[in-house]
Design a protein around this motif. Structure first.
Motif, mmCIF file in Angstrom:
data_model
loop_
_atom_site.group_PDB
_atom_site.id
_atom_site.type_symbol
_atom_site.label_atom_id
_atom_site.label_comp_id
_atom_site.label_asym_id
_atom_site.label_seq_id
_atom_site.Cartn_x
_atom_site.Cartn_y
_atom_site.Cartn_z
ATOM 1 N N THR A 237 14.491 17.548 -2.925
ATOM 2 C CA THR A 237 13.132 17.486 -3.449
ATOM 3 C C THR A 237 13.008 16.500 -4.600
ATOM 4 O O THR A 237 12.074 15.681 -4.640
ATOM 5 C CB THR A 237 12.680 18.885 -3.915
ATOM 6 O OG1 THR A 237 12.672 19.774 -2.795
ATOM 7 C CG2 THR A 237 11.283 18.842 -4.524
ATOM 8 N N SER A 238 13.929 16.551 -5.544
ATOM 9 C CA SER A 238 13.828 15.685 -6.717
ATOM 10 C C SER A 238 14.224 14.245 -6.407
ATOM 11 O O SER A 238 13.498 13.300 -6.756
ATOM 12 C CB SER A 238 14.692 16.230 -7.855
ATOM 13 O OG SER A 238 16.049 16.306 -7.461
ATOM 14 N N VAL A 239 15.347 14.057 -5.742
ATOM 15 C CA VAL A 239 15.877 12.702 -5.569
ATOM 16 C C VAL A 239 15.081 11.921 -4.536
ATOM 17 O O VAL A 239 14.836 10.720 -4.705
ATOM 18 C CB VAL A 239 17.372 12.750 -5.201
ATOM 19 C CG1 VAL A 239 17.913 11.335 -5.054
ATOM 20 C CG2 VAL A 239 18.154 13.503 -6.257
ATOM 21 N N ASP A 240 14.648 12.577 -3.468
ATOM 22 C CA ASP A 240 13.887 11.838 -2.461
ATOM 23 C C ASP A 240 12.550 11.386 -3.016
ATOM 24 O O ASP A 240 12.060 10.315 -2.656
ATOM 25 C CB ASP A 240 13.677 12.698 -1.218
ATOM 26 C CG ASP A 240 13.085 11.903 -0.070
ATOM 27 O OD1 ASP A 240 13.768 10.991 0.430
ATOM 28 O OD2 ASP A 240 11.920 12.182 0.325
ATOM 29 N N PHE A 241 11.941 12.181 -3.894
ATOM 30 C CA PHE A 241 10.691 11.740 -4.510
ATOM 31 C C PHE A 241 10.924 10.455 -5.310
ATOM 32 O O PHE A 241 10.130 9.513 -5.241
ATOM 33 C CB PHE A 241 10.118 12.832 -5.417
ATOM 34 C CG PHE A 241 8.880 12.403 -6.152
ATOM 35 C CD1 PHE A 241 7.660 12.387 -5.507
ATOM 36 C CD2 PHE A 241 8.943 11.990 -7.469
ATOM 37 C CE1 PHE A 241 6.509 11.972 -6.173
ATOM 38 C CE2 PHE A 241 7.806 11.571 -8.141
ATOM 39 C CZ PHE A 241 6.576 11.569 -7.494
ATOM 40 N N ALA A 242 12.016 10.431 -6.080
ATOM 41 C CA ALA A 242 12.332 9.221 -6.843
ATOM 42 C C ALA A 242 12.582 8.048 -5.908
ATOM 43 O O ALA A 242 12.155 6.918 -6.175
ATOM 44 C CB ALA A 242 13.549 9.470 -7.734
ATOM 45 N N LEU A 243 13.280 8.297 -4.798
ATOM 46 C CA LEU A 243 13.549 7.243 -3.821
ATOM 47 C C LEU A 243 12.242 6.682 -3.266
ATOM 48 O O LEU A 243 12.084 5.467 -3.124
ATOM 49 C CB LEU A 243 14.437 7.788 -2.701
ATOM 50 C CG LEU A 243 14.885 6.813 -1.612
ATOM 51 C CD1 LEU A 243 16.246 7.245 -1.049
ATOM 52 C CD2 LEU A 243 13.882 6.736 -0.461
ATOM 53 N N LEU A 244 11.309 7.570 -2.956
ATOM 54 C CA LEU A 244 10.030 7.126 -2.395
ATOM 55 C C LEU A 244 9.278 6.215 -3.350
ATOM 56 O O LEU A 244 8.690 5.211 -2.933
ATOM 57 C CB LEU A 244 9.161 8.345 -2.052
ATOM 58 C CG LEU A 244 9.602 9.180 -0.852
ATOM 59 C CD1 LEU A 244 8.790 10.464 -0.787
ATOM 60 C CD2 LEU A 244 9.447 8.390 0.434
ATOM 61 N N THR A 245 9.281 6.551 -4.636
ATOM 62 C CA THR A 245 8.572 5.703 -5.593
ATOM 63 C C THR A 245 9.224 4.335 -5.730
ATOM 64 O O THR A 245 8.576 3.382 -6.168
ATOM 65 C CB THR A 245 8.498 6.371 -6.983
ATOM 66 O OG1 THR A 245 9.824 6.527 -7.516
ATOM 67 C CG2 THR A 245 7.822 7.733 -6.897
ATOM 68 N N ASP A 246 10.499 4.224 -5.345
ATOM 69 C CA ASP A 246 11.206 2.948 -5.426
ATOM 70 C C ASP A 246 10.905 2.028 -4.245
ATOM 71 O O ASP A 246 11.232 0.838 -4.302
ATOM 72 C CB ASP A 246 12.716 3.179 -5.500
ATOM 73 C CG ASP A 246 13.145 3.784 -6.829
ATOM 74 O OD1 ASP A 246 12.368 3.718 -7.791
ATOM 75 O OD2 ASP A 246 14.261 4.343 -6.891
ATOM 76 N N VAL A 247 10.328 2.564 -3.164
ATOM 77 C CA VAL A 247 10.107 1.739 -1.961
ATOM 78 C C VAL A 247 8.626 1.554 -1.651
ATOM 79 O O VAL A 247 8.275 1.090 -0.564
ATOM 80 C CB VAL A 247 10.824 2.346 -0.733
ATOM 81 C CG1 VAL A 247 12.318 2.416 -0.963
ATOM 82 C CG2 VAL A 247 10.262 3.717 -0.379
ATOM 83 N N LEU A 248 7.734 1.891 -2.589
ATOM 84 C CA LEU A 248 6.302 1.702 -2.348
ATOM 85 C C LEU A 248 6.011 0.201 -2.211
ATOM 86 O O LEU A 248 6.498 -0.604 -2.996
ATOM 87 C CB LEU A 248 5.484 2.287 -3.498
ATOM 88 C CG LEU A 248 5.618 3.807 -3.697
ATOM 89 C CD1 LEU A 248 4.788 4.254 -4.897
ATOM 90 C CD2 LEU A 248 5.192 4.557 -2.449
ATOM 91 N N PRO A 249 5.212 -0.176 -1.218
ATOM 92 C CA PRO A 249 5.013 -1.611 -0.938
ATOM 93 C C PRO A 249 4.404 -2.398 -2.089
ATOM 94 O O PRO A 249 4.881 -3.474 -2.422
ATOM 95 C CB PRO A 249 4.075 -1.591 0.280
ATOM 96 C CG PRO A 249 4.351 -0.279 0.949
ATOM 97 C CD PRO A 249 4.627 0.675 -0.163
ATOM 98 N N THR A 250 3.318 -1.877 -2.714
ATOM 99 C CA THR A 250 2.657 -2.630 -3.780
ATOM 100 C C THR A 250 2.247 -1.684 -4.899
ATOM 101 O O THR A 250 1.928 -0.514 -4.664
ATOM 102 C CB THR A 250 1.392 -3.356 -3.265
ATOM 103 O OG1 THR A 250 0.449 -2.386 -2.780
ATOM 104 C CG2 THR A 250 1.735 -4.326 -2.157
ATOM 105 N N ALA A 251 2.219 -2.214 -6.114
ATOM 106 C CA ALA A 251 1.801 -1.412 -7.269
ATOM 107 C C ALA A 251 0.321 -1.067 -7.198
ATOM 108 O O ALA A 251 -0.104 -0.003 -7.650
ATOM 109 C CB ALA A 251 2.105 -2.170 -8.562
ATOM 110 N N GLU A 252 -0.489 -1.968 -6.630
ATOM 111 C CA GLU A 252 -1.933 -1.745 -6.592
ATOM 112 C C GLU A 252 -2.333 -0.586 -5.688
ATOM 113 O O GLU A 252 -3.384 0.029 -5.879
ATOM 114 C CB GLU A 252 -2.654 -3.017 -6.116
ATOM 115 C CG GLU A 252 -2.557 -4.189 -7.074
ATOM 116 C CD GLU A 252 -1.235 -4.922 -6.947
ATOM 117 O OE1 GLU A 252 -0.452 -4.575 -6.038
ATOM 118 O OE2 GLU A 252 -0.974 -5.832 -7.761
ATOM 119 N N ASP A 253 -1.509 -0.285 -4.680
ATOM 120 C CA ASP A 253 -1.884 0.720 -3.678
ATOM 121 C C ASP A 253 -0.999 1.961 -3.735
ATOM 122 O O ASP A 253 -0.790 2.633 -2.733
ATOM 123 C CB ASP A 253 -1.803 0.106 -2.269
ATOM 124 C CG ASP A 253 -2.811 -1.013 -2.072
ATOM 125 O OD1 ASP A 253 -3.959 -0.857 -2.534
ATOM 126 O OD2 ASP A 253 -2.451 -2.026 -1.458
#
Length: 311
Positions: A237-253
């Protein structure tokens, strides 16, 4: 207001409509809340924040259950949960640090752009695509593992006491080990800078827990499996959330992208009964069901390796 509708529902149709509205409102709030994390939290602290988000989710389930039980009656329970939902949002609203865009910087709203925005091409953003798929598989495994515990205790374990009480005990044990690992694993992941190893390891632990449910169909086996499952899902739960925020395509979206990710959280809860019912009835019973849950978690663990932009 939506929970108020549920408290007054007098038919299955009204319950379905009320619950759909509740899910719509809560998921909208959750998507906005999680979008604030990559906007306001440094990358090396997101595992910690993901851990506390996990604590809040588990705590919310426990508090909600306690409120509904202590209030007495279905109507009072729903109204108590409705009041808590409103009050719980007040601290964030009062202490928010969001930076609002000026009207000139906001793109004009168009329905076509809005609807097509939900499709994020995995060929252009493969890390995001793999992260979405692995989260979907892990959550589907977890949903299958937990949603049928009542029937599992009744039909497979032949639990001698009240099955509802048995499920409550297993849920509490699961929450105990989840809470014990969710923040610690987020901190360790932040310090090491590694994400994938923790997610892969947690998936293997979840797989082991589901296989215990498949082959050790006794009360002792269910207790051990619940404890192990909490450990695995706490780390995940904790680590995958952090991983997801690291692979978001763009900051604007980020808000939109995390909303798309949230589909991988909510959709498994809908699909789990659809998948589980025929498996239990016609394709091997609970042994096959929990073996399937283990396979899904294992597949999610393996596919995490396809994410290239995160250590």
């Amino acid at each position: 207001y939506k929970r108020h509708l549920l408290s007054r529902a007098a038919s299955v149709t009204a319950v379905i409509a009320g619950w759909c509205l509740v899910q719509l409102a809560l998921n909208a709030a959750f998507a906005a809340l999680t979008a604030a994390v990559p906007d306001q939290v440094p990358r090396r602290q997101r595992g910690l924040v993901g851990g506390w988000l996990g604590v809040s989710q588990v705590g919310g389930i426990l508090v909600g259950t306690a409120l509904a039980t202590a209030a007495g009656g279905i109507t009072a329970g729903y109204l108590a949960c409705a009041a808590f939902s409103v009050l719980a949002a007040v601290p964030y609203v009062l202490m928010r640090r969001d930076v609002r865009l000026s009207p000139a910087d906001r793109p004009p709203f168009r329905w076509r752009s809005f609807l097509t925005g939900f499709w994020i091409d995995p060929r252009r953003h493969p890390d995001f695509g793999w992260a979405w798929l692995t989260r979907f598989l892990m959550n589907l495994s977890y949903s299958i593992s937990t949603m049928y515990l009542l029937y599992y205790l009744t039909d497979a374990v032949r639990y001698e006491g009240d099955a509802d009480t048995g499920v409550l005990i297993l849920t509490a044990l699961n929450a105990l080990t989840l809470l014990a690992t969710v923040v610690v694993s987020g901190i360790r992941s932040d310090r090491s800078g590694r994400r994938k190893a923790y997610v892969i390891g947690s998936g293997l632990v979840i797989t082991a827990a589901t296989l215990l449910l498949a082959v050790w169909q006794t009360w002792t086996g269910a207790v051990v499996a619940s404890l192990v499952l909490g450990v695995g899902f706490g780390v995940y739960t904790s680590v995958d959330f952090a991983l997801l925020t690291d692979v978001l395509p763009t900051a604007e979206d980020r808000g939109r992208d995390l909303g798309v990710i949230n589909i991988a959280n909510a959709l498994p809860q809908v699909l789990a009964p659809v998948i589980a019912a025929p498996v239990v009835s016609h394709l091997g019973g609970y042994t096959a069901l929990y073996a399937l849950a283990g396979f899904l978690a294992l597949a999610g663990s393996v596919l995490v390796r396809r994410i290239r932009g995160v250590a």
